[in-house]
Design an enzyme around this catalytic site. Structure first.
Site, mmCIF file in Angstrom:
data_model
loop_
_atom_site.group_PDB
_atom_site.id
_atom_site.type_symbol
_atom_site.label_atom_id
_atom_site.label_comp_id
_atom_site.label_asym_id
_atom_site.label_seq_id
_atom_site.Cartn_x
_atom_site.Cartn_y
_atom_site.Cartn_z
ATOM 1 N N HIS A 71 0.865 -1.185 0.000
ATOM 2 C CA HIS A 71 0.000 0.000 0.000
ATOM 3 C C HIS A 71 0.896 1.228 0.000
ATOM 4 C CE1 HIS A 71 -3.054 2.906 1.156
ATOM 5 N NE2 HIS A 71 -4.000 1.961 1.141
ATOM 6 N N HIS A 144 -10.017 13.992 -52.116
ATOM 7 C CA HIS A 144 -9.786 12.563 -52.377
ATOM 8 C C HIS A 144 -8.377 12.328 -52.921
ATOM 9 C CE1 HIS A 144 -14.143 12.007 -51.901
ATOM 10 N NE2 HIS A 144 -14.255 13.082 -52.642
#
Length: 436
Positions: A71, A144
């Site tokens: 912890h 494109h």
């Protein structure tokens, strides 16, 4: 984040040393607040402030205790308590682990976002400079990936500038939204604390009080930070992708800087590859992937567990560090960007003037030609120009039907690239609001 993509400031910011220093900063702010409430005597507070510290030796003790406790916050508290044994009962008084961790984490994220915003500001200044400098640099606009209509390089940079402005706003909102802490105990009810202690401590730390906390600060705040980071990274990928396309041999209009002594390929000495732009694209994908984890961290059992904690120890340092890195890399690209203006002119002519098809179409419609009929006329001339590799101007002026409506002079004016940019100043004025 690996060393290769970590700048010094972020290595220090996300180090264990910095983390524990911030944890101590939070704890000391709470001690001072308790003192103001009469719970910690001045003599004790003075000694706590004077004797507590986080250095490499402290981190060794924290690591020692963590191996036992499993912890990290308890390990931290024990290590600091060793420095003030007779006053340790005042340290971490009433707090739960997430009080310290979440409040300190807010401070770390604030610092990270502040550093990121500094670089964003530099990029904005550079993009503004480029947008103005290249305002009338003609180039082909593509849709494109195919020639569409003429634009200018300055407009491209202007688009990037506007997008980075929006990213700056997102990051600022994220900074505001993450600037909250909580010192309200195990489930946010102040069972062993006083709301006034929280207010005083957070005020000292430059944070606001989380209005309704649980064990933790709600993770939607952190998810919003990650969204701002991911969106900014995605914008950088968009810009970098365009640079990569324009650096292709067949295009050759832009090139990222290639410094003396740099080598592009282990096999081909001639290579000058867009490696930095590609690196931006790769790391942007990584940052975006962390957004999913951050959103999943919002959902916790009974609104309070630490399943988010393990993930955050990775995604928050990595995402902020990676974004800082690619922001600075993009700035480096912009500073040394090579622009081939002559190639841009050459590329405009590659499609024989076909970019004017839309303008010719509109002109025929204005002369009263039905749209479908006008479209067929223009398309027929365009295909002839493309297939026979002759200027669009010639195929138009030689076409009997087109000649019934448009004079050679009208066609010539329509094909002039600058005829497409009559509203250029209007676009710029919208962005800079006449304040250049």
């Amino acid at each position: 984040m690996i060393e290769r993509y970590t700048r010094k400031e972020f290595k220090e910011l996300w180090s264990d040393l910095r983390k524990f220093q911030l944890w101590l900063k939070v704890e000391l702010a709470v001690c001072r607040a308790w003192h103001k409430k009469g719970k910690i005597p001045l003599t004790a507070l003075t000694e706590i402030e004077k004797r507590t510290k986080v250095d490499e030796k402290t981190i060794e003790r924290i690591n020692y205790y963590e191996r036992i406790y499993k912890h990290d916050v308890l390990a931290f508290v024990s290590a600091i308590s060793e420095q003030i044994p007779e006053y340790s009962h005042y340290f971490h008084m009433g707090l739960t682990s997430s009080d310290v961790v979440d409040t300190a984490l807010a401070l770390q994220i604030k610092e990270a976002l502040s550093l990121i915003l500094q670089t964003v500001e530099k990029i904005l200044q550079k993009l503004k400079e480029l947008a103005l400098r290249e305002k009338k640099t003609l180039m082909m606009g593509r849709t494109h990936g195919v020639h569409a209509e003429p634009m200018t390089l300055g407009l491209k940079f202007l688009s990037w500038y506007e997008e980075m402005k929006r990213n700056k706003e997102r990051l600022l909102r994220a900074l505001e939204n993450i600037s909250y802490g909580k010192l309200s105990g195990a489930v946010g009810t102040y069972s062993n604390l006083d709301p006034e202690v929280e207010r005083l401590a957070l005020e000292e730390l430059g944070l606001k009080v989380e209005p309704v906390s649980t064990q933790i600060v709600p993770r939607d705040r952190h998810a919003e930070v990650m969204w701002a980071l991911a969106q900014t990274a995605t914008s950088l990928e968009r810009f970098a992708t365009e640079i990569r396309h324009l650096q292709r041999t067949e295009v050759g209009e832009l090139q990222e800087p290639f410094k003396e002594g740099q080598r592009g390929s282990s096999a081909m000495p001639h290579k000058k590859n867009p490696i930095h732009a590609e690196r931006i694209c790769g790391l942007a994908r990584l940052i975006r992937s962390y957004l999913i984890t951050s959103l999943e961290n919002v959902v916790l059992w009974h609104e309070r567990d630490i399943s988010h904690s393990s993930a955050e120890r990775i995604i928050l340092p990595d995402a902020t560090t990676a974004l800082d890195y690619i922001l600075n890399l993009f700035l480096e690209i912009l500073d040394g960007l090579v622009i081939d203006r002559e190639r841009m002119k050459e590329n405009i002519n590659l499609s024989f003037g076909l970019y004017a098809s839309s303008k010719i179409l509109v002109m025929l419609m204005e002369k009263g030609v039905p749209r479908d009929q006008a479209y067929e006329m223009v398309q027929r001339c365009a295909m002839k120009s493309w297939n026979e590799k002759i200027p669009f101007y010639i195929s138009l002026t030689e076409d009997e039907k087109v000649s019934q409506y448009l004079t050679p002079d009208e066609i010539k004016k329509a094909i002039d690239p600058w005829s497409f940019l009559q509203h250029l100043e209007n676009i710029y004025s919208r962005v800079f609001q006449n304040n250049l």
